[in-house]
Enzyme design. Structure first.
Site, PDB file in Angstrom:
ATOM      1  N   LYS A  48     -37.044  23.099  34.987  1.00  6.87           N
ATOM      2  CA  LYS A  48     -37.276  24.542  35.140  1.00  6.87           C
ATOM      3  C   LYS A  48     -37.397  24.909  36.621  1.00  6.87           C
ATOM      4  O   LYS A  48     -36.806  25.887  37.081  1.00  6.87           O
ATOM      5  CB  LYS A  48     -38.537  24.959  34.357  1.00  6.87           C
ATOM      6  CG  LYS A  48     -38.325  24.910  32.843  1.00  6.87           C
ATOM      7  CD  LYS A  48     -39.607  25.021  32.022  1.00  6.87           C
ATOM      8  CE  LYS A  48     -39.293  24.804  30.538  1.00  6.87           C
ATOM      9  NZ  LYS A  48     -40.452  24.881  29.658  1.00  6.87           N
ATOM     10  N   GLN A  92     -46.819  25.063  30.161  1.00  9.27           N
ATOM     11  CA  GLN A  92     -46.055  24.118  29.342  1.00  9.27           C
ATOM     12  C   GLN A  92     -46.905  23.627  28.166  1.00  9.27           C
ATOM     13  O   GLN A  92     -48.056  23.219  28.335  1.00  9.27           O
ATOM     14  CB  GLN A  92     -45.583  22.939  30.217  1.00  9.27           C
ATOM     15  CG  GLN A  92     -44.642  21.974  29.524  1.00  9.27           C
ATOM     16  CD  GLN A  92     -43.287  22.585  29.173  1.00  9.27           C
ATOM     17  OE1 GLN A  92     -42.811  23.514  29.819  1.00  9.27           O
ATOM     18  NE2 GLN A  92     -42.655  22.055  28.143  1.00  9.27           N
ATOM     19  N   ASP A 115     -42.164  33.182  28.263  1.00  5.17           N
ATOM     20  CA  ASP A 115     -41.944  32.374  27.061  1.00  5.17           C
ATOM     21  C   ASP A 115     -41.789  33.255  25.826  1.00  5.17           C
ATOM     22  O   ASP A 115     -41.334  32.784  24.782  1.00  5.17           O
ATOM     23  CB  ASP A 115     -43.158  31.460  26.824  1.00  5.17           C
ATOM     24  CG  ASP A 115     -42.943  30.050  27.340  1.00  5.17           C
ATOM     25  OD1 ASP A 115     -41.801  29.570  27.301  1.00  5.17           O
ATOM     26  OD2 ASP A 115     -43.944  29.436  27.777  1.00  5.17           O
TER      27      ASP A 115
HETATM   28  N1  GUN Z   1     -42.807  23.037  25.130  1.00  7.48           N
HETATM   29  C1  GUN Z   1     -41.624  22.829  24.497  1.00  7.48           C
HETATM   30  N2  GUN Z   1     -40.829  23.914  24.607  1.00  7.48           N
HETATM   31  C2  GUN Z   1     -41.523  24.826  25.326  1.00  7.48           C
HETATM   32  C3  GUN Z   1     -41.224  26.155  25.771  1.00  7.48           C
HETATM   33  O1  GUN Z   1     -40.155  26.737  25.512  1.00  7.48           O
HETATM   34  N3  GUN Z   1     -42.199  26.763  26.501  1.00  7.48           N
HETATM   35  C4  GUN Z   1     -43.394  26.167  26.773  1.00  7.48           C
HETATM   36  N4  GUN Z   1     -44.288  26.850  27.493  1.00  7.48           N
HETATM   37  N5  GUN Z   1     -43.702  24.935  26.363  1.00  7.48           N
HETATM   38  C5  GUN Z   1     -42.765  24.285  25.650  1.00  7.48           C
END
Ligand code: GUN
Length: 287
Positions: A48, A92, A115
């Protein structure tokens, strides 16, 4: 069988975003918070941040120990809510057991919730109102659009009901908009005889987190297969990635199929970048 190339589609979207960002009178900013040292989460978070650097988004990475208190984390988020350089905040998941994911998500300013997990964004999505929407389902819809896959009136079977993928995906696919308008069935861990549903699917979206669970014999000839799974499987002393779908047998039945890696994964990151730009534009409009 046609391969759905998520890597190439994501690369095209990132190029368009790079151009758009270069015309903005400010720099969009994303803050990613990682707690603990889960290797999969570390990999995702690094990808990311790398994408931000590539396309001209300002990024901050905050790494906190597994033992960090919930109060410390919530205060950090409140600071970021006020930070004029930050337009997107992503914590995350999964979080350590002593921290409530719901509290964390609800503390993030919904306008910075890239998100799309905040109840305001989820509620707005459910009502068909403009909202920041979850990146993986958004990326899947974008893939269906890129490959001009007919979804209207089709039977879309989603396997998995997670807050991150299955649940928001089901809302999106039943909306009365292009590249949705499907008849949606959601299967989950308590569904009996899953194959009776998968065999009826025109579009199957597998998001269960279980390696190679969906096999070719469970599919209808000509169906579209979207594999959300990213399972780390150990062979010898090496890790490799496999999806929730057994690619070899499924590819013999499918008209379109996403590979793992290189399918849905890169699209999730591209949509996170898109959400960050969208969030920055709507926040700037309010200043
Ligand atoms: N963990 C797995 N996929 C995601 C996501 O799309 N966003 C976040 N914040 N955590 C994750």
């Amino acid at each position: 069988m046609n391969l759905i190339d998520g890597k190439a589609t994501a690369a095209r979207i990132l190029e368009q975003l790079t151009d758009e960002i270069s015309t903005l009178p400010y720099t969009p900013g994303l803050c990613v918070i990682l707690i603990g040292n889960n290797p999969a989460s570390q990999t995702y978070v690094n990808a990311k941040i790398k994408a931000c650097n590539k396309i001209g988004i300002y990024s901050e990475l905050i790494i906190l120990p597994e033992t960090v208190s919930e109060t410390y984390l919530l205060n950090k988020i409140k600071e970021l809510n006020q930070d004029k350089n930050i337009h997107g905040i992503l914590v995350q998941l999964p979080l350590p057991k002593h921290i409530s994911a719901n509290k964390v998500i609800e503390t993030i300013d919904y306008q910075k919730d890239v998100d799309g997990f905040h109840p305001i964004n989820l509620g707005r999505l459910a009502k068909g109102l403009p909202a920041l929407t979850p990146c993986t389902p958004k990326g899947i819809q974008e893939l269906l659009k890129s490959y001009n896959i007919v979804t209207e009136g089709k039977h879309c079977v989603i396997i998995g009901r997670s807050n991150i993928v299955g649940m928001p995906m089901s809302i999106m696919m039943m909306q009365n908009i292009p590249f949705a308008n499907a008849t949606v069935t959601v299967c989950h861990s308590k569904t009996q005889n899953i194959d009776t549903y998968t065999r009826q699917a025109d579009i199957i979206i597998a998001a269960i987190g279980s390696p190679k669970k969906i096999t070719g014999d469970m599919l209808k000839e000509g169906c579209v297969v979207i594999d959300v799974g990213i399972n780390r499987v150990e062979r010898g002393n090496k890790y490799y990635l496999v999806g929730d779908v057994d690619f070899e047998s499924a590819a013999l039945k499918a008209s379109y199929i996403t590979p793992v890696p290189g399918g849905v994964g890169p699209m999730t990151i591209a949509m996170l970048m898109k959400n960050t730009v969208e969030a920055s534009k709507s926040i700037q409009r309010h200043y």
